[in-house]
Motif scaffolding. Structure first.
Motif, PDB file in Angstrom:
ATOM      1  N   TYR A 288     -17.251-101.811 -51.513  1.00 35.43           N
ATOM      2  CA  TYR A 288     -17.522-102.661 -50.267  1.00 35.43           C
ATOM      3  C   TYR A 288     -17.701-101.447 -49.334  1.00 35.43           C
ATOM      4  O   TYR A 288     -16.935-100.629 -49.054  1.00 35.43           O
ATOM      5  CB  TYR A 288     -16.688-103.892 -50.058  1.00 35.43           C
ATOM      6  CG  TYR A 288     -16.796-105.086 -51.193  1.00 35.43           C
ATOM      7  CD1 TYR A 288     -17.928-105.888 -51.160  1.00 35.43           C
ATOM      8  CD2 TYR A 288     -15.731-105.235 -52.033  1.00 35.43           C
ATOM      9  CE1 TYR A 288     -18.060-106.829 -52.079  1.00 35.43           C
ATOM     10  CE2 TYR A 288     -15.641-106.218 -52.823  1.00 35.43           C
ATOM     11  CZ  TYR A 288     -16.904-107.060 -52.947  1.00 35.43           C
ATOM     12  OH  TYR A 288     -17.018-108.233 -53.936  1.00 35.43           O
TER      13      TYR A 288
ATOM     14  N   ARG B  71     -13.594-100.063 -49.422  1.00 39.69           N
ATOM     15  CA  ARG B  71     -13.186-101.237 -48.920  1.00 39.69           C
ATOM     16  C   ARG B  71     -13.188-102.023 -50.351  1.00 39.69           C
ATOM     17  O   ARG B  71     -13.936-101.986 -51.314  1.00 39.69           O
ATOM     18  CB  ARG B  71     -14.045-102.228 -48.273  1.00 39.69           C
ATOM     19  CG  ARG B  71     -14.355-101.643 -46.835  1.00 39.69           C
ATOM     20  CD  ARG B  71     -13.820-102.577 -45.887  1.00 39.69           C
ATOM     21  NE  ARG B  71     -13.930-102.097 -44.473  1.00 39.69           N
ATOM     22  CZ  ARG B  71     -13.259-101.299 -43.846  1.00 39.69           C
ATOM     23  NH1 ARG B  71     -12.354-100.892 -44.195  1.00 39.69           N
ATOM     24  NH2 ARG B  71     -13.714-101.037 -42.395  1.00 39.69           N
ATOM     25  N   GLN B  72     -11.693-102.640 -50.697  1.00 34.89           N
ATOM     26  CA  GLN B  72     -11.650-103.531 -51.922  1.00 34.89           C
ATOM     27  C   GLN B  72     -12.021-104.856 -52.034  1.00 34.89           C
ATOM     28  O   GLN B  72     -11.908-105.456 -53.109  1.00 34.89           O
ATOM     29  CB  GLN B  72     -10.182-103.077 -52.428  1.00 34.89           C
ATOM     30  CG  GLN B  72      -9.666-101.732 -52.728  1.00 34.89           C
ATOM     31  CD  GLN B  72      -8.438-101.473 -53.024  1.00 34.89           C
ATOM     32  OE1 GLN B  72      -7.470-102.586 -53.091  1.00 34.89           O
ATOM     33  NE2 GLN B  72      -8.087-100.468 -53.683  1.00 34.89           N
ATOM     34  N   ASN B  73     -12.293-105.244 -50.821  1.00 31.99           N
ATOM     35  CA  ASN B  73     -12.680-106.808 -50.554  1.00 31.99           C
ATOM     36  C   ASN B  73     -13.728-106.935 -49.721  1.00 31.99           C
ATOM     37  O   ASN B  73     -14.064-106.093 -48.936  1.00 31.99           O
ATOM     38  CB  ASN B  73     -11.343-107.411 -50.363  1.00 31.99           C
ATOM     39  CG  ASN B  73     -10.178-107.490 -51.142  1.00 31.99           C
ATOM     40  OD1 ASN B  73      -9.289-106.681 -50.593  1.00 31.99           O
ATOM     41  ND2 ASN B  73     -10.208-108.066 -51.880  1.00 31.99           N
TER      42      ASN B  73
ATOM     43  N   GLN C 289     -15.445-108.468 -46.613  1.00 36.49           N
ATOM     44  CA  GLN C 289     -14.599-109.040 -45.510  1.00 36.49           C
ATOM     45  C   GLN C 289     -15.865-109.466 -44.727  1.00 36.49           C
ATOM     46  O   GLN C 289     -17.053-109.035 -44.329  1.00 36.49           O
ATOM     47  CB  GLN C 289     -14.214-107.694 -44.626  1.00 36.49           C
ATOM     48  CG  GLN C 289     -13.526-106.931 -45.383  1.00 36.49           C
ATOM     49  CD  GLN C 289     -11.989-107.286 -45.742  1.00 36.49           C
ATOM     50  OE1 GLN C 289     -11.759-108.154 -45.293  1.00 36.49           O
ATOM     51  NE2 GLN C 289     -11.485-106.662 -46.565  1.00 36.49           N
TER      52      GLN C 289
ATOM     53  N   GLN D  14     -11.381-110.389 -42.044  1.00 38.51           N
ATOM     54  CA  GLN D  14     -11.413-111.234 -42.956  1.00 38.51           C
ATOM     55  C   GLN D  14     -11.434-112.807 -41.996  1.00 38.51           C
ATOM     56  O   GLN D  14     -11.674-113.655 -42.766  1.00 38.51           O
ATOM     57  CB  GLN D  14     -10.258-111.406 -43.968  1.00 38.51           C
ATOM     58  CG  GLN D  14     -10.453-110.173 -44.965  1.00 38.51           C
ATOM     59  CD  GLN D  14      -9.592-110.305 -45.909  1.00 38.51           C
ATOM     60  OE1 GLN D  14      -8.175-110.170 -45.610  1.00 38.51           O
ATOM     61  NE2 GLN D  14      -9.835-110.395 -47.255  1.00 38.51           N
TER      62      GLN D  14
ATOM     63  N   SER E  51     -14.274-104.961 -41.232  1.00 34.43           N
ATOM     64  CA  SER E  51     -12.731-105.250 -41.976  1.00 34.43           C
ATOM     65  C   SER E  51     -12.107-106.579 -41.689  1.00 34.43           C
ATOM     66  O   SER E  51     -10.792-106.724 -42.183  1.00 34.43           O
ATOM     67  CB  SER E  51     -11.760-103.895 -41.817  1.00 34.43           C
ATOM     68  OG  SER E  51     -11.496-103.931 -40.603  1.00 34.43           O
TER      69      SER E  51
ATOM     70  N   THR F  41     -17.466-112.225 -53.839  1.00 34.42           N
ATOM     71  CA  THR F  41     -16.209-111.541 -53.667  1.00 34.42           C
ATOM     72  C   THR F  41     -15.643-110.788 -54.834  1.00 34.42           C
ATOM     73  O   THR F  41     -14.465-110.042 -54.744  1.00 34.42           O
ATOM     74  CB  THR F  41     -15.189-112.843 -53.104  1.00 34.42           C
ATOM     75  OG1 THR F  41     -15.051-113.624 -54.485  1.00 34.42           O
ATOM     76  CG2 THR F  41     -15.630-113.347 -51.953  1.00 34.42           C
ATOM     77  N   ASP F  42     -16.410-110.920 -55.860  1.00 29.14           N
ATOM     78  CA  ASP F  42     -16.070-110.363 -57.038  1.00 29.14           C
ATOM     79  C   ASP F  42     -17.041-109.191 -57.573  1.00 29.14           C
ATOM     80  O   ASP F  42     -17.137-108.891 -58.944  1.00 29.14           O
ATOM     81  CB  ASP F  42     -15.596-111.435 -58.038  1.00 29.14           C
ATOM     82  CG  ASP F  42     -16.761-112.278 -58.414  1.00 29.14           C
ATOM     83  OD1 ASP F  42     -17.843-111.993 -57.695  1.00 29.14           O
ATOM     84  OD2 ASP F  42     -16.777-112.860 -59.419  1.00 29.14           O
TER      85      ASP F  42
END
Length: 331
Positions: A146, A117-119, A121, A152, A150, A107-108
């Motif tokens: 990413y 995409r910043q995270n 999913q 989560q 999308s 996740t990092d």
């Protein structure tokens, strides 16, 4: 040349305290060798110019540039987050940049530039990126983001990249498989919705223009399940890809064979810019009642499609084509 004289270059690459595997390889016009893979070694060979100098999670991707005429590495780095990362595919553009596809549970994962995409999913996702191996440290990672579904709220969603290729504009073509029901698709997709539990995706993205990152994307699959392993563009902008399918209801266009009743190879081609059935250029099954997987694809200058993979005895063959544990053929 025969025997040892035919081997012009060979080397080991890896650390001493963890497994390392090469999953992708590319060459540039000057003969430099680019490798991507996965390592658990804390002492994987690196260069001081590399983006990261230490293993972050229990398993990171690595990217390495070799000069076959030198005993030292040109560039080598870890790349990953705090969990597991798998370097899957690499390509070198006409602009000299190095493009990559990575599957991750981190996740990092280190991101660079305006991310699509910043995270992460779901449980497993894709990272697409671009490196400049003439730079050092953080400057060598030009872009990374990413990519995938999308939602989560569905940790079981999985998006995995298996192969990338570049088109004439240095856009990155990706394929693999997705379990996401909201994988990003474009209006000109040949298939806008998932067909089964697992579907192939074929996507074209532009890391050099993040505001217009998603160029083309589509699902591809029937009601049972598909995975793709290789993808290639032709000079006309069509995209060819291969893998395996369990679905008896794939669309077929110009098919040489029907569904064989088992896990079959599929060979398909689509045309971005033409939505729905208009974009379906070609698709055929290849297989019988056993297990058959297409893992490599090459396009011939005469328009032929060459596919290699593995499977049981029983693959439909022409005279002179070997059969058994592996296969190679053309369509």
């Amino acid at each position: 040349l025969y025997g040892g004289d035919s081997l012009t270059y060979s080397t080991y690459l890896g650390g001493t305290d963890g497994l390392s595997s090469i999953n992708g390889m590319a060459l540039d016009p000057t003969g430099f060798i680019y490798l991507i893979g996965t390592t658990k070694a804390t002492d994987f060979p690196l260069t001081t110019s590399g983006y990261a100098q230490a293993l972050f999670g229990s398993q990171d991707a690595f990217l390495t540039k070799l000069d076959r005429n030198s005993t030292s590495l040109v560039y080598s780095t870890y790349l990953g987050g705090g969990l597991t990362d798998e370097g899957r595919s690499i390509a070198v553009g006409t602009d000299g940049k190095v493009y990559f596809g990575i599957t991750t549970t981190s996740t990092d994962f280190p991101l660079e530039g305006p991310s699509y995409r910043q995270n992460l999913q779901g449980g497993v996702g894709i990272v697409v990126g671009m490196m400049d191996m003439t730079q050092s440290g953080e400057a060598s990672l030009v872009y990374s983001t990413y990519f995938g579904g999308s939602d989560q709220n569905h940790p079981a969603d999985v998006d995995e990249v298996r192969k990338i290729a570049l088109d004439a504009k240095n856009n990155v073509i990706l394929t693999g498989y997705t379990l996401s029901d909201d994988f990003p698709v474009t209006s000109d997709a040949v298939q806008h919705n998932p067909g089964g539990n697992t579907d192939v995706f074929v996507s074209v993205v532009n890391p050099n223009d993040p505001p217009h990152f998603l160029v083309y994307s589509t699902y591809f699959g029937g009601t049972q399940g598909e995975v793709a392993y290789d993808v290639k563009p032709d000079n006309a902008g069509n995209i060819y890809f291969t893998g395996y399918t369990l679905s008896p209801d794939l669309f077929t266009v110009g098919a040489s064979y029907g569904w064989g009743g088992g896990i079959d190879v599929f060979v398909a081609a689509i045309t971005p810019g033409k939505p729905g059935s208009a974009g379906r250029l070609y698709c055929t099954y290849l297989g019988a009642t056993g297990t058959y997987v297409g893992s490599a694809l090459v396009l011939g200058s005469d328009g032929s499609i060459y596919v290699g993979g593995y499977g049981n005895v029983g693959m439909p063959i022409d005279v002179g084509t070997p059969s058994g544990a592996g296969f190679a053929g053309g369509v």
